[in-house]
Scaffold this active site. Structure first.
Site, PDB file in Angstrom:
ATOM      1  N   THR A  11       0.844  -1.194   0.000  1.00 57.32           N
ATOM      2  CA  THR A  11       0.000   0.000   0.000  1.00 57.32           C
ATOM      3  C   THR A  11       0.881   1.246   0.000  1.00 57.32           C
ATOM      4  OG1 THR A  11      -0.169   0.136   2.424  1.00 57.32           O
ATOM      5  CG2 THR A  11      -1.792  -1.233   1.268  1.00 57.32           C
ATOM      6  N   GLY A  16       7.752   7.552  -2.707  1.00 55.28           N
ATOM      7  CA  GLY A  16       8.518   7.385  -1.489  1.00 55.28           C
ATOM      8  C   GLY A  16       8.905   5.963  -1.143  1.00 55.28           C
ATOM      9  N   ILE A  17       8.676   5.600   0.114  1.00 55.30           N
ATOM     10  CA  ILE A  17       9.086   4.297   0.629  1.00 55.30           C
ATOM     11  C   ILE A  17       8.373   3.173  -0.100  1.00 55.30           C
ATOM     12  CG2 ILE A  17       9.167   2.839   2.687  1.00 55.30           C
ATOM     13  CD1 ILE A  17       9.151   5.487   4.333  1.00 55.30           C
ATOM     14  N   GLY A  18       7.072   3.332  -0.341  1.00 54.47           N
ATOM     15  CA  GLY A  18       6.314   2.287  -1.016  1.00 54.47           C
ATOM     16  C   GLY A  18       6.809   2.038  -2.422  1.00 54.47           C
ATOM     17  N   TYR A 156      -0.910  12.049  14.613  1.00 52.24           N
ATOM     18  CA  TYR A 156      -0.044  11.123  13.892  1.00 52.24           C
ATOM     19  C   TYR A 156       0.477  10.028  14.827  1.00 52.24           C
ATOM     20  CZ  TYR A 156       3.902   9.304  11.217  1.00 52.24           C
ATOM     21  OH  TYR A 156       4.779   8.473  10.565  1.00 52.24           O
TER      22      TYR A 156
END
Length: 265
Positions: A11, A16-18, A156
């Site tokens: 997901t 970015g990271i995904g 957050y």
């Protein structure tokens, strides 16, 4: 070798990271299922992965839409006989004082993206994973999901910590049923998500690829936790010296309020 031939759902895979994680796994022979809200960007990433010889499928999904999550989960299961790995990476952050966040529903929005949406997707896909004999669930969490509570990050931190604890409880229920759960507590990563926070612009941060290398580590080694070396020290300090840490953080918040007032003048 740990992921070759496996099907991995990711997901938040558009940036970015995904995105970095998807590219890394595809280059190692995994079939990657890319999920995110931005369909056009997902198609771009998938096309680049295929051009490099990898396998990628795109599923446009807004995790805050509960009905769509169920429908999309059914579609994914119909299209893929197995899902070996689920990497729950999608997330959102907002830095704002709590007293200013109520009218903007910061907590509700972040709970939907960081907790209830990812949980709903896992619950929809988990029966298949158990029935097929097992799999791995990786939670891309944050070092700030653990104490102490940092001013202006309440929504957050609360949403990330809630999902982390929920998944840890789920993992203990799944022991002996073939499904393994791991959490990756990342430090600061240089992505679009941190760009609005000016204080982070000069702070040390991982690249998306470095973060992705941490995210996939539980697929290579059967660990339940991946974290920076200093995180245990942070947890111990929060346990042993809560008043000192809270006092320091409260002082920093007061200093920021004063600086903000001075700038307005």
């Amino acid at each position: 070798m740990a992921v070759r031939g496996q099907t991995v759902l990711i997901t938040g895979a558009s940036y970015g990271i995904g995105e970095a994680t998807a590219r890394l796994l595809a280059s190692c022979g995994a079939e990657v299922l890319l999920l995110a809200r931005s369909g056009e960007r997902l198609e771009e990433v998938a096309a680049q992965i295929r051009a490099a010889g990898g396998q990628a499928s795109v599923y446009q999904l807004d995790l805050t839409d509960a009905e769509t999550v169920k429908t999309m989960a059914a579609q994914i299961e119909a299209n893929h006989p197995r899902i070996d790995v689920i990497i729950s990476n999608a997330g959102h952050s907002i830095r704002r004082p709590v007293l200013q966040s109520g009218e903007k529903d910061d907590l509700g929005r972040l709970l939907a993206v960081n907790f209830t949406g990812p949980a709903a997707l896992l619950l929809a896909l988990l029966p298949r994973m158990v029935a097929q004999g097992g799999g791995v669930i990786v939670n891309v969490s944050s070092a700030s999901a653990l104490p102490p509570g940092i001013p202006r990050w309440a929504a957050y931190q609360g949403s990330k910590a809630g999902f982390d604890l929920w998944l840890g409880s789920l993992g203990n229920e799944l022991r002996g049923r073939g499904v393994r759960v791991a959490s990756v507590y990342l430090p600061l990563v240089r992505t679009r998500m941190i760009a609005p926070t000016r204080a982070y612009r000069l702070a040390p941060a991982l690249t998306p690829l470095e973060a992705a290398q941490s995210v996939v580590y539980p697929l290579v080694k059967p660990v339940r936790r991946v974290a920076p070396w200093w995180l245990k020290g942070q947890q111990v300090a929060a346990l042993l010296f809560p008043n000192v840490l809270d006092g320091a953080l409260g002082g920093l918040e007061e200093l920021e309020r004063r600086l903000t007032r001075d700038q307005r003048k």
